[in-house]
Design an enzyme around this catalytic site. Sequence first.
Site, PDB file in Angstrom:
ATOM      1  CG  ASP A  12      -2.037  -1.147   1.251  1.00 29.20           C
ATOM      2  OD1 ASP A  12      -2.271  -1.734   0.043  1.00 29.20           O
ATOM      3  OD2 ASP A  12      -2.738  -1.175   2.263  1.00 29.20           O
ATOM      4  NE  ARG A  27       6.684  21.246  -5.158  1.00 25.54           N
ATOM      5  CZ  ARG A  27       7.548  20.987  -5.826  1.00 25.54           C
ATOM      6  NH1 ARG A  27       8.876  20.198  -5.429  1.00 25.54           N
ATOM      7  NH2 ARG A  27       7.895  21.755  -7.011  1.00 25.54           N
ATOM      8  CB  SER A 136     -10.059  -8.648  -5.077  1.00 25.67           C
ATOM      9  OG  SER A 136      -8.487  -7.915  -4.863  1.00 25.67           O
ATOM     10  CG  LEU A 209     -25.434   0.453   7.474  1.00 27.90           C
ATOM     11  CD1 LEU A 209     -26.510   0.872   8.530  1.00 27.90           C
ATOM     12  CD2 LEU A 209     -26.093  -0.099   6.055  1.00 27.90           C
ATOM     13  N   GLY A 210     -21.434   2.911   5.847  1.00 26.78           N
ATOM     14  CA  GLY A 210     -20.621   4.047   6.013  1.00 26.78           C
ATOM     15  C   GLY A 210     -20.691   4.903   7.288  1.00 26.78           C
ATOM     16  CG  ASP A 240      -9.891  -3.812   5.763  1.00 27.17           C
ATOM     17  OD1 ASP A 240     -10.635  -4.395   5.095  1.00 27.17           O
ATOM     18  OD2 ASP A 240      -8.829  -3.091   5.212  1.00 27.17           O
TER      19      ASP A 240
END
Length: 298
Positions: A12, A27, A136, A209-210, A240
């Site tokens: 990542d 930048r 995935s 649900l965010g 996660d």
Amino acid sequence: MILTVTPNSALDVTYTVDGLRPDSVHRVREMRARAGGKGINVARVLHTLGEDVRAVATAGGATGNAFTAELSEAGIPADLVPVGGETRRTTTILSTVDDTVTLFNEPGPDLSAQEWTSLVDTVGRHTPDVLVCSGSLPPGAGGYAELLTTGVPAILDTSGAALTAGLSGRPSVVKPNLAELREVTGRADPVAAATELRSRGAGTVVVSLGADGLLAVTEHGVWQAAPSKTLTGNATGAGDAAVAGIALGIAGGEPWPGILRRAVALSGAAVLGPLAGDIDLAHYRRELGAVVVRALPN
């Protein structure tokens, strides 16, 4: 012990910029790179909490070497399956001017049949209290159902065809978000859609649900858990962290209202962390008692 599995691991890479503008040169204020992929993020959260966790993942090429080195430096116990292809990179752009987060996810290396079998065998050598299969699937991989036959409680956090096929393994919990749930069921109502997934093999369906928290549709009832306040930050690893909370609750034998409370508190703590897999421990401890859980009609 909680075992996490990340078939499509990643390095990542996170860039922090003042603002993201098309057709412009940017930048970079700060660049950070660390081992990632959804299951690795789950393992990192649990490791931060001092829990007994082990990660199974793939690693290949120069990027895989960097992935392996960072994971070792972080002190996260892991069984890494060597693959011939190059471990993918995921790139996150954090814009400080408007707190937006933009992600670029590479597909991952092609796995050979032998490499996939090696991953399945590596998972099979463990008997965890909870198995977490996340993310995935890379090209050439088999299906998650092959990993869900260990006889232990299993959480499946994936989407699309991988989720649909994984239901045949009868996971104890699946954790789609609203868009992923609608994609695999065609239903707009989350309770009805989650009930359909239960009829197709899932034990419990926990829906992200965010900012509104989590919805759990279980055999014993339906609950929604909401954070005490809206947070801004990097939500990349929030789901996660929620999975880490669910795994921890299941391992401890908690009832679902308690599991959801822990998962929402950890999810919010991840939003306040600088990178996916980081959590704000002080927020987590405060929020554990502040998350609101309510029962809903079936």
